[in-house]
Scaffold this motif. Structure first.
Motif, PDB file in Angstrom:
ATOM      1  N   THR A 103       0.823  -1.208   0.000  1.00 19.23           N
ATOM      2  CA  THR A 103       0.000   0.000   0.000  1.00 19.23           C
ATOM      3  C   THR A 103       0.852   1.251   0.000  1.00 19.23           C
ATOM      4  O   THR A 103       0.550   2.238  -0.679  1.00 19.23           O
ATOM      5  N   ARG A 104       1.944   1.225   0.744  1.00 21.37           N
ATOM      6  CA  ARG A 104       2.789   2.418   0.853  1.00 21.37           C
ATOM      7  C   ARG A 104       3.511   2.722  -0.461  1.00 21.37           C
ATOM      8  O   ARG A 104       3.649   3.885  -0.847  1.00 21.37           O
ATOM      9  N   VAL A 105       3.989   1.697  -1.144  1.00 25.68           N
ATOM     10  CA  VAL A 105       4.628   1.921  -2.433  1.00 25.68           C
ATOM     11  C   VAL A 105       3.606   2.447  -3.437  1.00 25.68           C
ATOM     12  O   VAL A 105       3.885   3.363  -4.215  1.00 25.68           O
ATOM     13  N   ALA A 106       2.402   1.883  -3.409  1.00 23.90           N
ATOM     14  CA  ALA A 106       1.355   2.366  -4.309  1.00 23.90           C
ATOM     15  C   ALA A 106       1.073   3.845  -4.082  1.00 23.90           C
ATOM     16  O   ALA A 106       0.936   4.621  -5.031  1.00 23.90           O
ATOM     17  N   ALA A 107       0.999   4.254  -2.819  1.00 19.42           N
ATOM     18  CA  ALA A 107       0.729   5.663  -2.510  1.00 19.42           C
ATOM     19  C   ALA A 107       1.876   6.550  -2.974  1.00 19.42           C
ATOM     20  O   ALA A 107       1.661   7.632  -3.543  1.00 19.42           O
ATOM     21  N   ALA A 108       3.112   6.106  -2.754  1.00 19.15           N
ATOM     22  CA  ALA A 108       4.267   6.901  -3.169  1.00 19.15           C
ATOM     23  C   ALA A 108       4.307   7.071  -4.683  1.00 19.15           C
ATOM     24  O   ALA A 108       4.546   8.177  -5.199  1.00 19.15           O
ATOM     25  N   LEU A 109       4.055   6.004  -5.410  1.00 28.31           N
ATOM     26  CA  LEU A 109       4.096   6.101  -6.866  1.00 28.31           C
ATOM     27  C   LEU A 109       2.903   6.891  -7.398  1.00 28.31           C
ATOM     28  O   LEU A 109       2.986   7.528  -8.453  1.00 28.31           O
ATOM     29  N   GLY A 110       1.805   6.872  -6.650  1.00 28.77           N
ATOM     30  CA  GLY A 110       0.693   7.742  -7.012  1.00 28.77           C
ATOM     31  C   GLY A 110       1.085   9.203  -6.919  1.00 28.77           C
ATOM     32  O   GLY A 110       0.747  10.018  -7.780  1.00 28.77           O
ATOM     33  N   ASP A 161      10.035   0.621   6.138  1.00 30.76           N
ATOM     34  CA  ASP A 161      10.446   1.983   5.787  1.00 30.76           C
ATOM     35  C   ASP A 161      11.620   1.949   4.809  1.00 30.76           C
ATOM     36  O   ASP A 161      11.669   2.690   3.826  1.00 30.76           O
ATOM     37  N   ARG A 162      12.575   1.092   5.109  1.00 30.04           N
ATOM     38  CA  ARG A 162      13.782   1.010   4.292  1.00 30.04           C
ATOM     39  C   ARG A 162      13.437   0.678   2.837  1.00 30.04           C
ATOM     40  O   ARG A 162      13.942   1.279   1.892  1.00 30.04           O
ATOM     41  N   PHE A 163      12.567  -0.301   2.659  1.00 36.78           N
ATOM     42  CA  PHE A 163      12.172  -0.706   1.310  1.00 36.78           C
ATOM     43  C   PHE A 163      11.397   0.402   0.597  1.00 36.78           C
ATOM     44  O   PHE A 163      11.668   0.718  -0.564  1.00 36.78           O
ATOM     45  N   VAL A 164      10.437   0.979   1.276  1.00 35.71           N
ATOM     46  CA  VAL A 164       9.592   1.993   0.640  1.00 35.71           C
ATOM     47  C   VAL A 164      10.423   3.187   0.184  1.00 35.71           C
ATOM     48  O   VAL A 164      10.305   3.659  -0.958  1.00 35.71           O
ATOM     49  N   HIS A 165      11.292   3.686   1.060  1.00 37.61           N
ATOM     50  CA  HIS A 165      12.031   4.899   0.730  1.00 37.61           C
ATOM     51  C   HIS A 165      13.113   4.631  -0.314  1.00 37.61           C
ATOM     52  O   HIS A 165      13.372   5.490  -1.171  1.00 37.61           O
ATOM     53  N   LEU A 166      13.731   3.441  -0.280  1.00 40.92           N
ATOM     54  CA  LEU A 166      14.725   3.152  -1.311  1.00 40.92           C
ATOM     55  C   LEU A 166      14.060   2.928  -2.667  1.00 40.92           C
ATOM     56  O   LEU A 166      14.568   3.386  -3.701  1.00 40.92           O
ATOM     57  N   ILE A 167      12.930   2.229  -2.686  1.00 41.02           N
ATOM     58  CA  ILE A 167      12.222   2.051  -3.959  1.00 41.02           C
ATOM     59  C   ILE A 167      11.816   3.405  -4.524  1.00 41.02           C
ATOM     60  O   ILE A 167      11.946   3.656  -5.728  1.00 41.02           O
ATOM     61  N   ALA A 168      11.356   4.301  -3.662  1.00 41.45           N
ATOM     62  CA  ALA A 168      10.989   5.646  -4.130  1.00 41.45           C
ATOM     63  C   ALA A 168      12.208   6.340  -4.733  1.00 41.45           C
ATOM     64  O   ALA A 168      12.120   6.952  -5.811  1.00 41.45           O
ATOM     65  N   GLY A 197      18.882  15.108  -6.110  1.00 41.25           N
ATOM     66  CA  GLY A 197      17.570  15.308  -6.704  1.00 41.25           C
ATOM     67  C   GLY A 197      16.664  14.117  -6.461  1.00 41.25           C
ATOM     68  O   GLY A 197      15.466  14.274  -6.173  1.00 41.25           O
ATOM     69  N   ALA A 198      17.226  12.910  -6.561  1.00 43.96           N
ATOM     70  CA  ALA A 198      16.437  11.703  -6.286  1.00 43.96           C
ATOM     71  C   ALA A 198      16.010  11.659  -4.822  1.00 43.96           C
ATOM     72  O   ALA A 198      14.880  11.266  -4.498  1.00 43.96           O
ATOM     73  N   GLU A 199      16.908  12.064  -3.911  1.00 45.24           N
ATOM     74  CA  GLU A 199      16.560  12.098  -2.492  1.00 45.24           C
ATOM     75  C   GLU A 199      15.427  13.103  -2.226  1.00 45.24           C
ATOM     76  O   GLU A 199      14.485  12.810  -1.472  1.00 45.24           O
ATOM     77  N   TYR A 200      15.528  14.272  -2.838  1.00 45.77           N
ATOM     78  CA  TYR A 200      14.531  15.320  -2.605  1.00 45.77           C
ATOM     79  C   TYR A 200      13.151  14.893  -3.113  1.00 45.77           C
ATOM     80  O   TYR A 200      12.151  15.012  -2.391  1.00 45.77           O
ATOM     81  N   VAL A 201      13.075  14.398  -4.326  1.00 46.87           N
ATOM     82  CA  VAL A 201      11.776  13.990  -4.875  1.00 46.87           C
ATOM     83  C   VAL A 201      11.258  12.744  -4.157  1.00 46.87           C
ATOM     84  O   VAL A 201      10.057  12.613  -3.909  1.00 46.87           O
ATOM     85  N   ALA A 202      12.154  11.838  -3.770  1.00 49.47           N
ATOM     86  CA  ALA A 202      11.727  10.660  -3.010  1.00 49.47           C
ATOM     87  C   ALA A 202      11.069  11.060  -1.697  1.00 49.47           C
ATOM     88  O   ALA A 202      10.079  10.460  -1.273  1.00 49.47           O
ATOM     89  N   GLU A 203      11.607  12.084  -1.045  1.00 54.86           N
ATOM     90  CA  GLU A 203      10.981  12.561   0.187  1.00 54.86           C
ATOM     91  C   GLU A 203       9.588  13.119  -0.098  1.00 54.86           C
ATOM     92  O   GLU A 203       8.643  12.885   0.677  1.00 54.86           O
ATOM     93  N   LEU A 204       9.435  13.826  -1.196  1.00 50.78           N
ATOM     94  CA  LEU A 204       8.117  14.372  -1.537  1.00 50.78           C
ATOM     95  C   LEU A 204       7.077  13.276  -1.716  1.00 50.78           C
ATOM     96  O   LEU A 204       5.912  13.448  -1.353  1.00 50.78           O
ATOM     97  N   ILE A 205       7.478  12.138  -2.280  1.00 47.14           N
ATOM     98  CA  ILE A 205       6.485  11.110  -2.599  1.00 47.14           C
ATOM     99  C   ILE A 205       6.357  10.032  -1.528  1.00 47.14           C
ATOM    100  O   ILE A 205       5.307   9.400  -1.418  1.00 47.14           O
ATOM    101  N   SER A 206       7.423   9.822  -0.721  1.00 43.34           N
ATOM    102  CA  SER A 206       7.350   8.731   0.266  1.00 43.34           C
ATOM    103  C   SER A 206       7.447   9.193   1.709  1.00 43.34           C
ATOM    104  O   SER A 206       7.204   8.405   2.620  1.00 43.34           O
TER     105      SER A 206
END
Length: 308
Positions: A103-110, A161-168, A197-206
């Motif tokens: 669910t968390r990955v789905a929300a982040a990718l949304g 958390d580790r999986f979700v944020h790294l996948i993001a 840039g990847a860290e910044y946008v990953a924080e926005l989505i996850s």
């Protein structure tokens, strides 16, 4: 273990910029299930031939590519299993957390789809390697090394958390043209901006950057670190800043991710429009990196190099 198909519904956005209503994202975990079947069938000591026949040969396209680039061979994987049995038993326990990230990955990718209507959503493949790579991007999608990420205890304490944020983080790399480009000798500044840039946008989505653990260690050290980075940034030696392992309490590894995040955040804060700022961050190239740094107005925390 069947692949997960995630429905990543986009968050509400203005009608003119709304992302597609949904994206179907496949997370493949069949390689993980098959690896542990081979392990159990051979009392925890499979031969290279066992791994070749029952793990690699029927494995995903991602596993074949990861074997060539990161594992090396089934002989090397068999030796790793024999030499580090605790690593793979830890991975087995950790694998039980995989369904909870759905669910968390789905929300982040949304959220990614809402920020970037043109975003691409290739598959994510979770597999088992030999402990030397937690996550990579390829032309075919994101690949996560289960055993390496499960063992990365210096990152988020919670495995989910580790999986979700790294996948993001890795999914943002999919959106970066520069992440897939072959730059012979990238400058430290350019490579740091790619990761930041990847860290910044990953924080926005996850909700967090993948390397959130660096925030604690860098507290009180900002001045010295950022001055050193400013001095090193035009060079091509990445060894003190990127891809240098976890480090320790004397000096943490991958500190370029932390500084790159700070530069990206400063750039976005000074930009008149968040969407255009994100587009600029994601499209950074070697020749545009210096101008992006100037536009960010980032400076070492204690002032420019040379100030007392």
């Amino acid at each position: 273990m069947l692949p997960w198909v995630l429905l990543a519904a986009a968050l509400p956005a203005p009608a003119a910029t709304r992302a597609p209503a949904a994206q179907h994202v496949v997370i493949q975990t069949g390689d993980v299930a098959r690896f542990f079947q081979v392990l159990d069938a051979n009392q925890g000591r499979p031969s290279a031939q066992d791994l070749q026949r029952h793990y690699l040969d029927p494995g995903s396209k991602a596993l074949h590519g990861f074997t060539a680039s990161r594992i090396g061979s089934m002989e090397r994987l068999a030796r790793a299993i024999q030499d580090k049995p605790a690593l793979f038993e830890k991975a087995r326990r950790c694998a039980t957390a995989l369904p909870t990230i759905r669910t968390r990955v789905a929300a982040a990718l949304g959220r990614l789809g809402a920020l970037l209507p043109e975003a691409r959503f290739p598959p994510v493949t979770v597999l088992v390697g030999r402990g030397n790579s937690g996550g990579v991007t390829t032309p075919d999608g994101v690949v996560i090394g289960l055993e390496a990420l499960c063992n990365a205890d210096w990152m988020q304490a919670d495995v989910s958390d580790r999986f979700v944020h790294l996948i993001a983080h890795e999914y943002v790399h999919i959106q970066q043209p520069g992440a897939d480009a072959d730059v012979a000798q990238p400058t430290l500044l350019y490579q740091t901006l790619l990761e930041g840039g990847a860290e910044y946008v990953a924080e926005l989505i996850s909700g967090q950057p993948a390397n959130a653990h660096l925030r604690r260690w860098t507290q009180g050290r900002e001045c010295a670190l950022e001055r050193q980075f400013a001095q090193d940034s035009a060079g091509t030696d990445l060894s003190q800043w990127l891809y240098n392992g976890p480090g320790d309490e004397t000096r943490r590894g991958d500190l370029g991710y932390w500084i790159g995040y700070r530069i990206a955040a400063d750039y976005a804060a000074h930009a008149p429009d968040q969407r255009s700022a994100i587009a600029t961050l994601l499209n950074v190239r070697p020749d545009s990196a210096p101008a992006l740094l100037v536009a960010s107005e980032w400076r070492p925390a204690c002032g420019p190099v040379g100030n007392r």
